[in-house]
Design an enzyme around this catalytic site. Structure first.
Site, PDB file in Angstrom:
ATOM      1  N   PHE A 148      -8.074   1.434   1.176  1.00 52.25           N
ATOM      2  CA  PHE A 148      -6.682   1.212   0.775  1.00 52.25           C
ATOM      3  C   PHE A 148      -6.047   2.430   0.108  1.00 52.25           C
ATOM      4  O   PHE A 148      -4.826   2.561   0.077  1.00 52.25           O
ATOM      5  CB  PHE A 148      -6.601   0.011  -0.198  1.00 52.25           C
ATOM      6  CG  PHE A 148      -7.018   0.345  -1.616  1.00 52.25           C
ATOM      7  CD1 PHE A 148      -6.108   0.941  -2.497  1.00 52.25           C
ATOM      8  CD2 PHE A 148      -8.306   0.125  -2.073  1.00 52.25           C
ATOM      9  CE1 PHE A 148      -6.487   1.277  -3.798  1.00 52.25           C
ATOM     10  CE2 PHE A 148      -8.684   0.457  -3.360  1.00 52.25           C
ATOM     11  CZ  PHE A 148      -7.780   1.042  -4.234  1.00 52.25           C
ATOM     12  N   LYS A 172      -9.075   0.398  12.291  1.00 60.42           N
ATOM     13  CA  LYS A 172      -9.002  -0.855  11.508  1.00 60.42           C
ATOM     14  C   LYS A 172      -8.625  -0.419  10.096  1.00 60.42           C
ATOM     15  O   LYS A 172      -9.454  -0.008   9.305  1.00 60.42           O
ATOM     16  CB  LYS A 172     -10.365  -1.544  11.520  1.00 60.42           C
ATOM     17  CG  LYS A 172     -10.349  -3.044  11.264  1.00 60.42           C
ATOM     18  CD  LYS A 172      -9.765  -3.481   9.951  1.00 60.42           C
ATOM     19  CE  LYS A 172     -10.678  -3.363   8.770  1.00 60.42           C
ATOM     20  NZ  LYS A 172     -10.003  -3.633   7.472  1.00 60.42           N
ATOM     21  N   GLU A 175      -6.766  -3.909   4.915  1.00 58.88           N
ATOM     22  CA  GLU A 175      -5.881  -5.078   4.974  1.00 58.88           C
ATOM     23  C   GLU A 175      -4.926  -5.111   3.783  1.00 58.88           C
ATOM     24  O   GLU A 175      -3.991  -5.907   3.748  1.00 58.88           O
ATOM     25  CB  GLU A 175      -6.692  -6.380   5.066  1.00 58.88           C
ATOM     26  CG  GLU A 175      -7.654  -6.651   3.917  1.00 58.88           C
ATOM     27  CD  GLU A 175      -9.015  -5.959   4.062  1.00 58.88           C
ATOM     28  OE1 GLU A 175      -9.074  -4.820   4.578  1.00 58.88           O
ATOM     29  OE2 GLU A 175     -10.022  -6.543   3.628  1.00 58.88           O
ATOM     30  N   SER A 225     -16.052   2.100   0.016  1.00 60.98           N
ATOM     31  CA  SER A 225     -16.994   2.060  -1.112  1.00 60.98           C
ATOM     32  C   SER A 225     -18.434   2.258  -0.622  1.00 60.98           C
ATOM     33  O   SER A 225     -18.750   1.991   0.542  1.00 60.98           O
ATOM     34  CB  SER A 225     -16.854   0.715  -1.823  1.00 60.98           C
ATOM     35  OG  SER A 225     -17.087  -0.321  -0.895  1.00 60.98           O
ATOM     36  N   CYS A 280     -10.804   9.207  -4.229  1.00 58.66           N
ATOM     37  CA  CYS A 280     -12.251   9.461  -4.155  1.00 58.66           C
ATOM     38  C   CYS A 280     -12.577  10.824  -4.754  1.00 58.66           C
ATOM     39  O   CYS A 280     -13.720  11.105  -5.083  1.00 58.66           O
ATOM     40  CB  CYS A 280     -12.720   9.392  -2.724  1.00 58.66           C
ATOM     41  SG  CYS A 280     -11.919  10.623  -1.723  1.00 58.66           S
ATOM     42  N   GLU A 381     -18.889   3.756 -10.277  1.00 57.07           N
ATOM     43  CA  GLU A 381     -17.523   4.194  -9.966  1.00 57.07           C
ATOM     44  C   GLU A 381     -16.553   3.130 -10.471  1.00 57.07           C
ATOM     45  O   GLU A 381     -16.649   1.966 -10.080  1.00 57.07           O
ATOM     46  CB  GLU A 381     -17.374   4.350  -8.451  1.00 57.07           C
ATOM     47  CG  GLU A 381     -15.977   4.789  -8.043  1.00 57.07           C
ATOM     48  CD  GLU A 381     -15.776   4.853  -6.543  1.00 57.07           C
ATOM     49  OE1 GLU A 381     -16.212   3.920  -5.835  1.00 57.07           O
ATOM     50  OE2 GLU A 381     -15.168   5.825  -6.075  1.00 57.07           O
TER      51      GLU A 381
HETATM   52  P1  NAD Z   1     -13.866  -0.987   0.706  1.00 65.94           P
HETATM   53  O1  NAD Z   1     -15.232  -0.495   0.961  1.00 65.94           O
HETATM   54  O2  NAD Z   1     -13.697  -2.272  -0.002  1.00 65.94           O
HETATM   55  O3  NAD Z   1     -13.066  -1.162   2.101  1.00 65.94           O
HETATM   56  C1  NAD Z   1     -12.955  -0.130   3.030  1.00 65.94           C
HETATM   57  C2  NAD Z   1     -12.767  -0.718   4.417  1.00 65.94           C
HETATM   58  O4  NAD Z   1     -13.930  -1.469   4.770  1.00 65.94           O
HETATM   59  C3  NAD Z   1     -11.581  -1.666   4.539  1.00 65.94           C
HETATM   60  O5  NAD Z   1     -10.960  -1.441   5.789  1.00 65.94           O
HETATM   61  C4  NAD Z   1     -12.220  -3.055   4.496  1.00 65.94           C
HETATM   62  O6  NAD Z   1     -11.518  -4.009   5.247  1.00 65.94           O
HETATM   63  C5  NAD Z   1     -13.590  -2.814   5.092  1.00 65.94           C
HETATM   64  N1  NAD Z   1     -14.641  -3.658   4.500  1.00 65.94           N
HETATM   65  C6  NAD Z   1     -14.675  -4.161   3.229  1.00 65.94           C
HETATM   66  N2  NAD Z   1     -15.821  -4.855   3.042  1.00 65.94           N
HETATM   67  C7  NAD Z   1     -16.511  -4.777   4.188  1.00 65.94           C
HETATM   68  C8  NAD Z   1     -17.780  -5.281   4.618  1.00 65.94           C
HETATM   69  N3  NAD Z   1     -18.552  -5.987   3.800  1.00 65.94           N
HETATM   70  N4  NAD Z   1     -18.189  -5.016   5.876  1.00 65.94           N
HETATM   71  C9  NAD Z   1     -17.420  -4.287   6.710  1.00 65.94           C
HETATM   72  N5  NAD Z   1     -16.211  -3.779   6.359  1.00 65.94           N
HETATM   73  C10 NAD Z   1     -15.772  -4.026   5.122  1.00 65.94           C
HETATM   74  O7  NAD Z   1     -13.081   0.192  -0.038  1.00 65.94           O
HETATM   75  P2  NAD Z   1     -11.619   0.174  -0.670  1.00 65.94           P
HETATM   76  O8  NAD Z   1     -11.636  -0.658  -1.900  1.00 65.94           O
HETATM   77  O9  NAD Z   1     -10.605  -0.106   0.374  1.00 65.94           O
HETATM   78  O10 NAD Z   1     -11.461   1.724  -1.056  1.00 65.94           O
HETATM   79  C11 NAD Z   1     -11.935   2.270  -2.254  1.00 65.94           C
HETATM   80  C12 NAD Z   1     -13.278   2.942  -2.061  1.00 65.94           C
HETATM   81  O11 NAD Z   1     -13.194   3.931  -1.046  1.00 65.94           O
HETATM   82  C13 NAD Z   1     -13.745   3.688  -3.309  1.00 65.94           C
HETATM   83  O12 NAD Z   1     -15.111   3.447  -3.489  1.00 65.94           O
HETATM   84  C14 NAD Z   1     -13.503   5.152  -2.969  1.00 65.94           C
HETATM   85  O13 NAD Z   1     -14.324   6.080  -3.639  1.00 65.94           O
HETATM   86  C15 NAD Z   1     -13.792   5.145  -1.509  1.00 65.94           C
HETATM   87  N6  NAD Z   1     -13.192   6.288  -0.841  1.00 65.94           N
HETATM   88  C16 NAD Z   1     -14.022   7.302  -0.482  1.00 65.94           C
HETATM   89  C17 NAD Z   1     -13.508   8.423   0.125  1.00 65.94           C
HETATM   90  C18 NAD Z   1     -14.396   9.561   0.525  1.00 65.94           C
HETATM   91  O14 NAD Z   1     -13.912  10.452   1.190  1.00 65.94           O
HETATM   92  N7  NAD Z   1     -15.651   9.576   0.163  1.00 65.94           N
HETATM   93  C19 NAD Z   1     -12.122   8.515   0.379  1.00 65.94           C
HETATM   94  C20 NAD Z   1     -11.305   7.450   0.006  1.00 65.94           C
HETATM   95  C21 NAD Z   1     -11.854   6.340  -0.614  1.00 65.94           C
END
Ligand code: NAD
Length: 495
Positions: A148, A172, A175, A225, A280, A381
């Site tokens: 997000f 994808k 959401e 994450s 991130c 984090e």
């Molecule tokens: P998230 O992991 O909750 O969701 C990311 C994506 O995965 C979304 O599209 C979500 O729908 C999907 N998703 C969620 N749970 C899932 C599951 N169990 N199985 C499959 N798909 C699933 O992350 P978020 O809250 O949207 O974003 C924040 C996180 O992203 C933080 O931890 C941040 O550090 C990380 N991030 C990392 C980078 C990087 O370059 N390393 C860049 C941006 C964000």
């Protein structure tokens, strides 16, 4: 209520009739709904992307580049609108949103060089009359799953390069803020991209599972994450997919006693509290070395207290809300936990109320001092506007903190000592490193990716790494025989 559909074959459409709410985090209100795609939607997107690949792979790199040049122009004309879409659903300030679209645009600019980037290697005379050369070919239908916090930039780390390489791409998006991706896809179509080359399927983890399990998808690019990144990496490998899965972070900024403190403080404020700490590459741990700590914390407090927390519609806002009520509660519980564990809370960002936006998910900046390396607020984090100051006796102890942490996304050192800086950049176990620079995000023509629990897979995003990820290497060895016919027409002159 506005309903956000999928974008398939150049059309907004969806079959499922189930929707998830999308909020405006500044107001804490539901403003639209996004479709939770079902199996039929999934088949629709797979059929479209597979069919489009058949012809897109044969479009010459030069023609693909021309569409990307057009796309660059069209995005430039739409920056304000794209930024606004990001701010409404994410809550970040308009300047921040604009900056993130520009960083994504730089990847499009990089991808415009695809004819050059796909040039292979050539060796003459690997044997007598034998030459060898290599080429990189597209891998097929690629998929991306994005978080997000950067609804424009992170998808743009992926699809412009994948598509430039001759693949088709299914995105994808998160959401929580899916609208910007749809706009980006519409603008790509407007630039002349054939239907089906870039499709968007909305949904949650069930849709992600379908992407992973589909035999028609060649690769998964994931950013999110760490627990999800790790599980996506493992599952994708099981299904024989190429995978790059970028995870969470706990980025340390080391301040040496010889640093320019004012510069360091400016960097810490921007990198720690910018975008409400939901980056991130945000700085979340400040390592104060030697006697620097008192001056440093005093200056951080003074600056942080002047930060304007307000919705993006206020032009003077420097920090917007966090993404959701659940996330706000989670951050607040980390603050509570830090106090319980014995860290010293110098600034408490809880109870931040903005007039007229009382239901928004706002938090002010929080600052902890005397954080210990075993505390939960240091180990995990938080992904919010919470900075932890941890004290180190000397450089060696600071380096150990950086290296022993499970995350390895970014880090930075502030010092005027060239020798220490060089030692740090050489010996820290981190993917992206800054020297007197707070957020060392690589440009599009370099590659973005961490180490340790911050990246699962072999390739970082964009730059040369992106080209390698989205192509298969083929090496051809060719013998040039003498003609089976002979005669004066075939005589090669001797020198
Ligand atoms: P998230 O992991 O909750 O969701 C990311 C994506 O995965 C979304 O599209 C979500 O729908 C999907 N998703 C969620 N749970 C899932 C599951 N169990 N199985 C499959 N798909 C699933 O992350 P978020 O809250 O949207 O974003 C924040 C996180 O992203 C933080 O931890 C941040 O550090 C990380 N991030 C990392 C980078 C990087 O370059 N390393 C860049 C941006 C964000």
């Amino acid at each position: 209520m506005n309903r956000i559909q999928n974008y398939i074959d150049g059309n907004l459409k969806s079959i499922s009739n189930t929707y998830l709410p999308v909020e405006d985090p500044s107001k804490g209100e539901i403003i639209s709904e996004v479709v939770l795609s079902n199996e039929k939607d999934f088949q629709d997107v797979i059929n479209s992307s597979t069919k489009a690949f058949d012809s897109w792979k044969d479009v010459t790199p030069l023609k693909r580049a021309r569409i990307l040049f057009k796309y660059k122009e069209i995005i430039e004309k739409n920056i304000e609108n794209l930024a606004k879409i990001v701010s409404v659903e994410h809550g970040k300030t308009l300047d921040d949103a604009k900056g993130s679209v520009l960083r994504g645009l730089e990847v499009v600019e990089f991808a415009c060089g695809i004819p050059h980037l796909l040039k292979g290697e050539f060796s003459q005379n690997v044997g007598s009359s034998i030459d060898s050369w290599s080429t990189r070919q597209p891998i097929g239908v690629c998929a991306g799953v994005t978080p997000f916090n950067f609804p424009a930039m992170v998808p743009m780390w992926m699809y412009p390069i994948s598509i430039a390489c001759g693949n088709t791409f299914i995105l994808k998006p998160s959401e929580k803020d899916p609208s910007c991706s749809i706009k980006l896809a519409e603008l790509f179509s407007e630039s002349g991209l054939p239907d089906g080359v870039f499709n968007i399927i909305n949904g949650d983890k069930e849709t992600v599972t379908r992407l992973i399990e589909s035999s028609q998808i060649s690769s998964i690019s994931f950013v999110g994450s760490t627990p999800v990144a790790k599980s996506i990496y493992e599952k994708s490998a099981k299904y024989g997919k190429r995978v790059q899965a970028l995870g969470g972070a706990k980025n340390h900024l080391v301040v040496m006693p010889d640093a320019n403190i004012d510069q360091a403080v400016d960097g810490i404020i921007g990198a720690g509290y910018g975008s409400a700490g939901e980056r991130c590459m945000a700085i979340s741990a400040v390592v104060a070395v030697g006697d620097v700590v008192d001056e440093l914390t005093e200056k951080i407090i003074n600056k942080a207290q002047t930060l304007k927390v307000a919705p993006w519609t206020d032009n003077s806002s420097e920090m917007g809300p966090v993404i959701s009520k659940e996330h706000k509660i989670k951050i607040e519980s980390y603050i509570q936990e830090g106090v319980k564990e014995g860290a010293e809370l110098l600034l408490d960002g809880r109870n931040c109320k903005i007039q007229g936006y009382e239901n928004g998910y706002f938090l002010g900046p929080s600052l902890f001092d005397k954080v210990d390396k075993n505390m939960k607020i240091y180990q995990e984090e938080i992904f919010g506007p919470v900075l932890c100051v941890i004290r180190a006796k000397n450089y060696d102890e600071a380096l150990q903190l950086v290296n022993e942490h499970k995350f390895g996304n970014g880090t930075s050192i502030y010092t005027s000592d060239g020798e220490i800086s060089r030692h740090f950049t050489t010996n820290c176990k981190i993917g992206m490193v800054g020297v007197n620079v707070p957020i060392p995000v690589p440009m599009a023509f370099h590659s973005f990716g961490g180490w340790k629990q911050s990246l699962f897979g072999d390739h970082a995003m964009h730059g040369e790494e992106g080209i390698r990820f989205y192509t298969k290497l083929k090496t051809i060895t060719s013998r040039w025989p003498k003609s089976i016919k002979s005669g004066p027409e075939f005589v090669i002159p001797t020198n």
